[in-house]
Design a protein around this motif. Sequence first.
Motif, mmCIF file in Angstrom:
data_model
loop_
_atom_site.group_PDB
_atom_site.id
_atom_site.type_symbol
_atom_site.label_atom_id
_atom_site.label_comp_id
_atom_site.label_asym_id
_atom_site.label_seq_id
_atom_site.Cartn_x
_atom_site.Cartn_y
_atom_site.Cartn_z
ATOM 1 N N ALA A 140 0.860 -1.169 0.045
ATOM 2 C CA ALA A 140 0.139 -0.044 0.060
ATOM 3 C C ALA A 140 0.831 1.298 -0.143
ATOM 4 O O ALA A 140 0.454 2.262 -0.593
ATOM 5 N N GLU A 141 2.005 1.483 0.804
ATOM 6 C CA GLU A 141 2.600 2.491 0.790
ATOM 7 C C GLU A 141 3.421 2.683 -0.410
ATOM 8 O O GLU A 141 3.466 3.952 -0.975
ATOM 9 N N ASP A 395 -1.363 -17.217 -3.157
ATOM 10 C CA ASP A 395 -0.292 -15.944 -3.018
ATOM 11 C C ASP A 395 -0.846 -14.974 -4.113
ATOM 12 O O ASP A 395 -0.612 -15.066 -5.153
ATOM 13 N N GLU A 396 -1.589 -13.997 -3.554
ATOM 14 C CA GLU A 396 -1.775 -12.867 -4.454
ATOM 15 C C GLU A 396 -2.604 -13.316 -5.645
ATOM 16 O O GLU A 396 -2.349 -13.145 -6.794
ATOM 17 N N TYR A 430 -4.100 -5.944 -0.614
ATOM 18 C CA TYR A 430 -5.458 -5.258 -0.817
ATOM 19 C C TYR A 430 -6.567 -6.091 0.570
ATOM 20 O O TYR A 430 -6.805 -6.889 0.113
ATOM 21 N N GLU A 431 -6.653 -5.101 1.307
ATOM 22 C CA GLU A 431 -7.332 -5.470 2.441
ATOM 23 C C GLU A 431 -8.935 -6.075 1.815
ATOM 24 O O GLU A 431 -9.631 -7.048 2.296
ATOM 25 N N THR A 432 -9.402 -5.257 0.677
ATOM 26 C CA THR A 432 -10.520 -5.589 0.213
ATOM 27 C C THR A 432 -10.724 -7.009 -0.728
ATOM 28 O O THR A 432 -11.856 -7.218 -1.122
ATOM 29 N N ILE A 438 -12.275 -14.779 7.320
ATOM 30 C CA ILE A 438 -10.535 -14.738 7.904
ATOM 31 C C ILE A 438 -10.755 -14.684 9.299
ATOM 32 O O ILE A 438 -11.353 -14.161 9.955
ATOM 33 N N THR A 439 -9.999 -15.937 9.639
ATOM 34 C CA THR A 439 -9.927 -16.072 11.089
ATOM 35 C C THR A 439 -8.827 -15.362 11.942
ATOM 36 O O THR A 439 -8.759 -15.137 13.107
ATOM 37 N N LYS A 440 -7.661 -15.268 11.089
ATOM 38 C CA LYS A 440 -6.515 -14.698 11.874
ATOM 39 C C LYS A 440 -5.628 -14.464 10.724
ATOM 40 O O LYS A 440 -5.657 -14.392 9.547
ATOM 41 N N LYS A 441 -4.754 -13.466 11.433
ATOM 42 C CA LYS A 441 -3.742 -12.599 10.578
ATOM 43 C C LYS A 441 -2.346 -12.569 10.909
ATOM 44 O O LYS A 441 -2.290 -12.582 12.063
#
Length: 448
Positions: A140-141, A395-396, A430-432, A438-441
């Motif tokens: 994102a940055e 993966d993406e 992308y968070e969207t 989703i249960t864990k990050k």
Amino acid sequence: MQKVTAIVGRNGSGKTLYIDQLRKQLASDRVRYIAFTDSYGVNVDGQYYLQLRWNQHDIDHETPTVGELLEKAYKLAGEDTEERRKLQAHLYKLFHMEEFLDKYIIILSSGELRKFQLTKTLFANPKLLIMDNPFIGLDAETRDQLKELLSVLTTERDIEVMLVLSKTDDIPEFVNKVIEITPNGEQVYETVDDYYAQQQPIPAQVLSEEKRQAILNLPYHDNDYDCQKVVEMKDVSIRYGERTILKDVNWTVMNGDRWALSGQNGSGKSTLLSLVCADNPQSYACDITLFDRPRGSGESIWDIKKHIGYVSPEMHRSYKRDLPAIRIVASGLMDSIGLYAVPNEQDYEKCHWWLDIFGIGHLAERRFLQLSSGEQRLILLARAFVKDPQLLILDEPLHGLDLWNRRLAKDIIETFCQRRNKTMIMVTHYETELPKGITKKLFLARNL
């Protein structure tokens, strides 16, 4: 005045053909084009294979480093002036190039490769810069920084930019005009707002109820692992020479978990997943348990892989054989990049079934390398699901997909993960893009 045009359209609509025709018409050395596939790397010697990034002992010492290639590109692009040196310094700072100038080009992450390609291309000071999905693979940055750079370049320099975009819900605000490629021809919008005003919203679910139920009703396998811990890593560290990629990672993935894995470009996300998929030779020197079985306890790579469905930028990059799409999907049944055995009729039925689920049944006999990059990605997604795996490693996975196909892929992922004994790990910037449930990050910080 800024001169920035966005070229948009559905997957397979002809965006690439439009750009190819435009380049032929212009035929100028001041036109530069960065293709979508550049985000998957530069095939330096034509011998790239899926595990090469992790098998650094296989890399020839003559393989160039990032620094060597950029220095060569800088010299070829023109006279060494103060203005060009300032641009070089600015690009190096923007993309943190100093952190990987000494890396072999063949082992960069997909995000690092995109930064490399952008830097090299901008050295040439083009009059027209055409960029195919330039934000793909960037965290994102870096996406925000690239948008700012493009805005400044088109304001202060005599340069025109065309952005070919599949993900059209975040067209940069400095875009002046939008050209939509449709089956009925080109539709030109004078502003981004005009384009958005004419677009129909994507439904909350696009997968049909019939197909959703068909996925939920898939039969289970007698040979599935009945395990509690799908992945367990204890104090895992990965080093290449003097560079530490992963340091003291402790991570447990339980049966039924749905993980979101994130982090900056070069933080080691794909390296971490390569350990799970048994593509990285260093995995056997690490304390790793898969499906309740310690690594090195007698299982083969293929014993592991037959329970894993996998798609990644590296996989997309390694598919260079121009096979019919149906055979690409069938290769997932055998965990091979090429397909060296002819599938039986029952296997082909599975492949056709998953192609239909992803809405691309009509592409079954089309040659893979003749398809658009978005269509290729859908084929590789079908390949990841075709053996009904216990563990999905994505993966993406939505790279290059238009908004409709993104929603469709998310629907399929969400539905598949509702079934018993299914676990998922997904990487995205992308968070969207993350599916429901989703249960864990896990966030990986880059080791400097």
